[in-house]
Structures are given as structure tokens and as C-alpha cells.
Design a protein around this motif. Structure first.
Motif, short mmCIF file in Angstrom:
data_model
loop_
_atom_site.label_atom_id
_atom_site.label_comp_id
_atom_site.label_asym_id
_atom_site.label_seq_id
_atom_site.Cartn_x
_atom_site.Cartn_y
_atom_site.Cartn_z
N THR A 1 0.86 -1.19 0.00
CA THR A 1 0.00 0.00 0.00
C THR A 1 0.89 1.23 0.00
O THR A 1 1.90 1.28 0.70
CB THR A 1 -0.93 0.04 1.23
N LEU A 2 0.52 2.23 -0.81
CA LEU A 2 1.27 3.48 -0.90
C LEU A 2 0.55 4.55 -0.10
O LEU A 2 -0.67 4.60 -0.06
CB LEU A 2 1.40 3.93 -2.35
N LEU B 1 13.43 3.25 -2.37
CA LEU B 1 14.05 2.23 -1.53
C LEU B 1 13.03 1.57 -0.62
O LEU B 1 12.98 0.34 -0.50
CB LEU B 1 15.18 2.86 -0.72
N GLU B 2 12.21 2.39 0.04
CA GLU B 2 11.19 1.84 0.93
C GLU B 2 10.21 0.95 0.16
O GLU B 2 9.89 -0.17 0.58
CB GLU B 2 10.42 2.98 1.61
N THR B 3 9.72 1.46 -0.97
CA THR B 3 8.71 0.72 -1.72
C THR B 3 9.24 -0.61 -2.23
O THR B 3 8.59 -1.66 -2.07
CB THR B 3 8.22 1.57 -2.91
N ALA C 1 11.93 -2.32 -1.23
CA ALA C 1 12.31 -3.22 -0.14
C ALA C 1 11.08 -3.91 0.44
O ALA C 1 11.09 -5.13 0.71
CB ALA C 1 13.05 -2.44 0.94
N ILE C 2 10.01 -3.16 0.63
CA ILE C 2 8.78 -3.74 1.18
C ILE C 2 8.16 -4.73 0.20
O ILE C 2 7.75 -5.83 0.57
CB ILE C 2 7.78 -2.61 1.54
N ALA C 3 8.13 -4.33 -1.08
CA ALA C 3 7.54 -5.22 -2.10
C ALA C 3 8.32 -6.53 -2.19
O ALA C 3 7.73 -7.62 -2.25
CB ALA C 3 7.51 -4.51 -3.45
N LYS C 4 9.66 -6.44 -2.20
CA LYS C 4 10.47 -7.66 -2.28
C LYS C 4 10.27 -8.54 -1.05
O LYS C 4 10.19 -9.77 -1.16
CB LYS C 4 11.95 -7.29 -2.41
N ALA C 5 10.20 -7.92 0.13
CA ALA C 5 10.06 -8.70 1.36
C ALA C 5 8.76 -9.48 1.37
O ALA C 5 8.74 -10.69 1.66
CB ALA C 5 10.13 -7.77 2.57
N PHE C 6 7.66 -8.84 1.03
CA PHE C 6 6.36 -9.52 1.08
C PHE C 6 6.19 -10.46 -0.12
O PHE C 6 5.48 -11.47 0.00
CB PHE C 6 5.23 -8.49 1.16
N ALA C 7 6.79 -10.12 -1.26
CA ALA C 7 6.70 -11.02 -2.42
C ALA C 7 7.42 -12.34 -2.13
O ALA C 7 6.89 -13.42 -2.42
CB ALA C 7 7.29 -10.35 -3.65
N SER C 8 8.62 -12.26 -1.55
CA SER C 8 9.34 -13.50 -1.24
C SER C 8 8.64 -14.29 -0.14
O SER C 8 8.63 -15.52 -0.16
CB SER C 8 10.78 -13.16 -0.81
N LEU D 1 8.86 1.28 -9.69
CA LEU D 1 9.31 2.67 -9.81
C LEU D 1 8.29 3.50 -10.58
O LEU D 1 7.97 4.63 -10.21
CB LEU D 1 10.65 2.74 -10.53
N LEU D 2 7.78 2.93 -11.67
CA LEU D 2 6.78 3.65 -12.47
C LEU D 2 5.52 3.90 -11.66
O LEU D 2 4.95 5.01 -11.70
CB LEU D 2 6.45 2.85 -13.73
N ALA D 3 5.06 2.89 -10.93
CA ALA D 3 3.84 3.04 -10.13
C ALA D 3 4.01 4.14 -9.09
O ALA D 3 3.12 4.99 -8.91
CB ALA D 3 3.49 1.71 -9.46
N LEU D 4 5.16 4.14 -8.40
CA LEU D 4 5.38 5.16 -7.37
C LEU D 4 5.51 6.54 -8.00
O LEU D 4 4.99 7.53 -7.47
CB LEU D 4 6.64 4.81 -6.58
N GLY D 5 6.21 6.62 -9.15
CA GLY D 5 6.35 7.91 -9.81
C GLY D 5 5.02 8.48 -10.26
O GLY D 5 4.73 9.67 -10.04
N VAL D 6 4.17 7.64 -10.87
CA VAL D 6 2.84 8.11 -11.30
C VAL D 6 2.01 8.52 -10.09
O VAL D 6 1.30 9.54 -10.13
CB VAL D 6 2.12 7.00 -12.10
N ALA D 7 2.09 7.75 -9.00
CA ALA D 7 1.31 8.08 -7.80
C ALA D 7 1.72 9.43 -7.23
O ALA D 7 0.87 10.23 -6.80
CB ALA D 7 1.49 6.98 -6.75
N ASN D 8 3.02 9.73 -7.22
CA ASN D 8 3.47 11.01 -6.69
C ASN D 8 3.12 12.16 -7.61
O ASN D 8 2.73 13.24 -7.15
CB ASN D 8 4.98 10.97 -6.43
#
Length: 580
Positions: A78-79, A296-298, A300-307, A319-326
Motif C-alpha cells: 500500500t502506498l 528504496l522503501e517501496t 524493499a517492502i515489495a520484495k520482502a512480502f513477495a518473497s 518505480l513507475l507506479a510510485l512515480g505516477v502516484a506522486n
């Protein structure tokens, strides 16, 4: 065609929406509700931490939910506003909403560009000790920043050491009402967190009453932020009705949704207008720190929960999702957002199946803005401070110091440098930590381990690839050992660990060959990997000899240069089986 594979949809939502199952809907709705009940009180609290009016926390909490549903590749993430991002915004936005919104827009543009250029690998240069040092220091800084609200103190400076001094100097001015309420909220949040972590899973075979009890306790523990803020607001409202108010309150919040408009690129000031160029200069290094820490936060969190949950993510798509959201968030007065570990954990624990759960979370935030802001004015600041402290305390990792001492003590250097300097200024801590990590990395490249074994010849085995900073070190090591031996020995360079080599290293090896030949010694290579062999053959080194193994090289190494010996494996790239 039968057996052909369909191309993967470019838009992530099209990868899961066509196969959406009706059975997933209740779980997504439950997860969206649980995250929404967490997001609203945290949004109000994080706006306070960022030094902005409370409504800006809510403005920052819904756009990321909608965008990530379309563009995100991790079902759990979640962002929204986070404690660390709010701390950074307070440093670079100067408590000015116009600066904060413009920072969101520019950060989003940078993140978008990085995603389009597939530059996510740059984040790999921020080492784990640097991240741990930053998050641990941020945990202490953010927690102590909220002590003033727990104690009801006003006029405390933002800088950590001044803050510490002023808080201790004025602790006698503590407001009893705020202190009692704040400490009670902290204790309640800690108790509910502990209850949730020790709550046993109710089996389907358990009686209905047991399963209902489990659900009630789980909901109470998951929505603990909302419950504590609601309880504190009711207490404050009760005192307001009785005509007294022992708490410092959040104050009035404008009702209604934010206008959809581009961010302002100038700021009206009493002595004129601050132009866009001056605003960018004011934000300075924040234009690098904020987008990078958000990425980095996004990721790291995505990788942790994906694994943890057994699926893969696409870092560049993140990166694209976070950039568009901002970028889109800045059009609704959002300050910079990133992935939230706490809300992502709630999402995952609620059993979310797809990113669609974010739609309900975003809708709850919009409903709060539209209809509930008149009630938020009764929320005590001490309760919001307790919510923030409860969220950031788990970020402090005391065990990392002990772990690094046991595993690799040299990694304590960037950890401690980052940790200590972040108390001065966050950007100095991060930059210094990255620089120290970079120096340590470059040193390992410039001084690779070199194993030397003496026999009929001197067997030299570099422990890693050869690049230009390591050439002089290798030459000095070889020449000093080969010429100091009695009698002087020829050299076999075992390159089995060398996977790459650059032009400067080739020149250094050519000079080493010539220097040994002047002393009547030879230099032979063995164990060359194909890419390295091709480079050396292309360079046309005079006297270059290559043997399949060091035993063969040692057998031939006693002959003088130019004498008879077994035929070495030299020639064109074609003769060695290399593909051009």
C-alpha cells in the motif's frame, strides 16, 4: 496457434483482473477496510510529523491506493504517507504546503524517469548497514520529536539536539492531561500489538462463539490506531462539553475533497514572489534524497512480502507506479508518498488477494474527507503522537549492531556513520553512509585478495576480477615475490576467479610481462575464462602464453623465455572456440 504463449500484458492490472475470482472479493474488502481504519489516523499523525496541516495527510493517502491498483505488481503493498517520508518532508518542505506538494511532483518525475530508463539498480548501491543506520536513527528522532506532544509542550525546535535540550529544560511545564492521555494511548497500543502477535489462529472446526471472539479480537488489534484515536476523541469531546479542555487538540480541518489542479511553481511571499528556480534551490539535496528513499522503501517492502508469499515483482514497474502516484498525487495536494511497511503488513495479514483492496482503502479516505473532518478537530495531539511512536519504535533494530560485530565488523563503519550523522541532519547521514560504503567497495576492488604459492614457479591467484585500481597492487605483489625468491622464479597467473578485465589492467599486465622478461623470467596465464581470454588475445600481448591448468603451466615454467617448451594455447579467438 496451438501451444503459442500469449504476450504478457503491459498494464499490471490486466494480469490479474481477467481471472479475478468471486472468492477473492470478501478477502480484498476485509483487507481494504482494515488498512483504511489504519490509514486515516496515521495520515493525521504523519501530517503533524511533516509539519503540515492535518488535511494534507489525508490528501496524501488516497491517490496512491488507486494508482497502485492499476500499476503495482505486489498484491500486498500500500502506498501513502509514512513516518520516514514525513520526517524528510519536514526537513525539505520547511513546513510550507506549497513546497511539500511541489516536492511530491518533482520526486514523482524523477522516479518516473528512473523507471523508464530502468535505473532501479542504482538502489543496490545503498547497502543494508546504511539503511539500518538510517531507519534506526529515524526511529529515535521521530519518537523523540513526538515527546513534546505527549507532554503538551509547545515551541520545541526541530533539530534533534536542540529538541533534546529544550525538552529536558522545560519538562516542568508538562501538561498533566496530555501526559496521562498520551501514555495511556501508548500502553493501549503496545498491549493490542502484543495481543495480536500472540493471538492463536482459530481453526474452522472451533465452535462459532470461539471464531467470533477471535474475529472481534483480531479486528480490535488490527484497527488499534483507529480505536485509540476514537477513544481519545470521545474523551476530549466529553471535556469540551463540560466546559474544560485539558488536552491540546488537532484543531479544525477543512471539509471536502481537494481541488484537482497542478502544483504551484511559485510562492507568494511578503517581500515578493519566490520563483520556481529558488524553490528548487531551497529544496537542494532533498530532490535526490526524497525520491531515492521513497523508491528504496517501496521496493524493499515489495520484495520482502513477495518473497514471503511466493510471487515475483518487477522493480522497474514499481518505480513507475510510485512515480505516477506522486505526480498525480501532487495534483490533489499530496506530499511525497511511498510504500508503508505497517499498512502493508496489515494488508497481508488480512489475506488480501489482489491490489483491488486498495480501492476500498482510498474510498474510506475520501469518505473521511467528505463527511468526517468536522469530528477530527477533537482528536488530541497526544493520541496522534502515540500512534506515530507506536508505528516507528519497531523500526529500531538493536540486534543489527551485534549481528554485524559477529558477521563482518567492517560493516559497522557505514552503519555507525549513518546512524550518528542522521541525528545532525538526515541527508548528511545518508550521503555519508553511502560514501563510506562506496569507499569500502572500491577498496575491495583496488586491493583484491591475492594468493601466492611457491614451488618450481610462483603461482599467483587473484581472488576477484582485475580492474584498473588493482593493477599496481598486483604488479607490486608479483614482482616483489618473484624477484625476492632465491633463485628468482617465473610466474604463473591463475585467473580462474577473474571474470572480467579492463584496458588499463591489460596495459599493466603487458608492463609486468616486460619487467619479468628483463630479469630473465616468464609470465604465463592459466584458467582464463573465455571473455578474459578474448580481451587478452585482442590486445596482442608480446610473449602471451595461456595453459589450460596451472599444472601444465608449472611444468613448462622452468624454461627461459624463448626456449623450448610445450606449446601453449595461444591463437585467435576462433581457435579457442570463442564466438565473436
Amino acid at each position: 496457434m496451438s501451444g503459442s504463449r500469449c504476450p504478457r500484458p503491459a498494464l499490471p492490472v490486466l494480469r490479474w483482473l481477467p481471472r479475478y475470482s468471486r472468492a477473492w472479493l470478501p478477502l480484498d474488502l476485509l483487507a481494504g477496510l482494515a488498512v483504511g481504519l489504519t490509514a486515516v489516523p496515521q495520515a493525521l499523525a504523519y501530517a503533524e510529523l511533516a509539519g503540515l496541516p492535518p488535511q494534507y495527510g489525508l490528501y496524501s493517502s488516497f491517490m496512491g491506493c488507486f494508482v497502485y491498483c492499476l500499476l503495482g505488481t505486489a498484491k500486498d503493498v500500500t502506498l501513502g504517507p509514512t513516518a520516514i517520508m514525513s520526517l524528510l518532508v519536514s526537513s525539505y518542505a520547511f513546513h510550507q504546503p506549497v513546497y511539500a506538494v511541489l516536492l511530491a511532483f518533482l520526486s514523482g518525475c524523477i522516479q518516473l524517469a528512473m523507471g523508464l530508463l530502468r535505473l532501479g539498480f542504482l538502489l543496490d548501491f545503498i547497502s543494508c548497514p546504511v539503511i539500518k543506520g538510517f531507519t534506526s536513527a529515524a526511529s529515535i528522532t521521530i519518537s523523540f520529536n513526538q515527546i513534546k506532544n505527549i507532554l503538551g509542550l509547545q515551541g520545541i525546535p526541530r533539530q534533534f539536539f536542540l529538541q533534546l535540550y529544550e525538552t529536558l529544560r522545560r519538562i516542568g511545564e508538562t501538561r498533566a492531561g496530555d501526559a496521562v492521555l498520551g501514555l495511556s494511548c501508548l500502553a493501549t497500543l503496545a498491549g493490542l500489538r502484543a495481543m495480536k502477535s500472540h493471538l492463536p489462529q482459530a481453526a474452522p472446526t472451533e465452535p462459532l462463539a470461539v471464531r467470533i471472539s477471535y474475529l472481534i479480537v483480531w479486528i480490535a488489534a488490527t484497527a488499534r490506531n483507529a480505536l485509540v484515536v476514537l477513544f481519545a476523541g470521545l474523551v476530549a469531546y466529553s471535556f469540551q462539553v463540560m466546559g474544560s479542555q485539558p488536552f491540546r487538540l488537532t484543531g479544525s480541518i477543512p471539509q471536502g475533497l481537494p481541488a484537482f489542479r497542478p502544483p504551484r511553481f511559485s510562492l507568494a511571499a511578503p517581500n515578493g514572489t519566490v520563483p520556481f528556480q529558488s524553490m528548487v534551490q531551497d529544496m537542494g539535496v532533498g530532490l535526490a534524497v526524497v525520491p531515492l528513499m521513497g523508491l528504496l522503501e517501496t521496493i524493499a517492502i515489495a520484495k520482502a512480502f513477495a518473497s514471503q508469499n511466493g510471487y515475483r515483482i518487477d522493480p522497474d514497474q514499481e518505480l513507475l507506479a510510485l512515480g505516477v502516484a506522486n505526480v498525480l498525487g501532487s495534483f490533489v495536494s499530496s506530499y511525497p508518498i511511498t510504500g508503508s511497511f505497517g499498512r502493508t503488513a496489515v494488508n497481508a495479514q488480512s489475506g488480501v488477494c489482489t491490489p483491488a483492496g486498495g480501492l476500498l482503502t482510498g474510498a474510506l479516505v475520501l469518505l473521511s474527507l467528505a463527511y468526517l473532518t468536522s469530528l477530527f478537530c477533537y482528536i488530541p495531539k497526544a493520541a496522534l503522537a502515540a500512534v506515530i511512536i507506536s508505528a516507528v519504535v519497531p523500526m529500531f533494530d538493536a540486534g543489527i549492531f551485534r549481528t554485524l560485530w559477529r558477521v563482518k565488523r567492517l560493516d559497522l563503519v557505514p552503519l555507525c556513520v549513518t546512524f550518528l550523522l542522521c541525528f545532525w541532519e538526515v541527508q548528511y547521514g545518508i550521503v555519508a553512509g553511502v560514501l563510506v560504503s562506496g569507499v569500502l567497495l572500491l577498496y575491495s576492488i583496488a586491493r583484491p585478495p591475492i594468493k601466492v604459492s611457491e614451488g618450481a614457479v610462483l603461482l599467483v591467484q587473484p581472488g576477484s576480477s582485475l580492474h584498473f585500481p588493482a593493477v599496481e597492487h598486483l604488479r607490486d605483489s608479483v614482482c616483489s615475490r618473484a624477484l625476492a625468491a632465491s633463485p628468482a622464479r617465473s610466474v604463473v597467473l591463475d585467473c580462474c576467479h577473474v571474470s572480467s578485465i579492463d584496458y588499463t589492467a591489460v596495459l599493466g599486465l603487458a608492463e609486468l610481462l616486460q619487467e619479468l622478461r628483463r630479469h630473465g623470467l616468464s609470465l604465463a596465464f592459466c584458467g582464463l575464462q573465455d571473455p578474459v581470454l578474448q580481451v587478452l588475445l585482442s590486445a596482442g600481448l608480446e610473449g602471451f602464453q595461456h595453459f589450460p591448468s596451472w599444472e601444465e603451466a608449472e611444468h613448462c615454467g622452468g624454461a627461459e623465455p624463448g626456449g623450448s617448451r610445450a606449446e601453449p594455447l595461444i591463437g585467435t579467438a576462433e581457435s579457442t572456440g570463442l564466438i565473436q
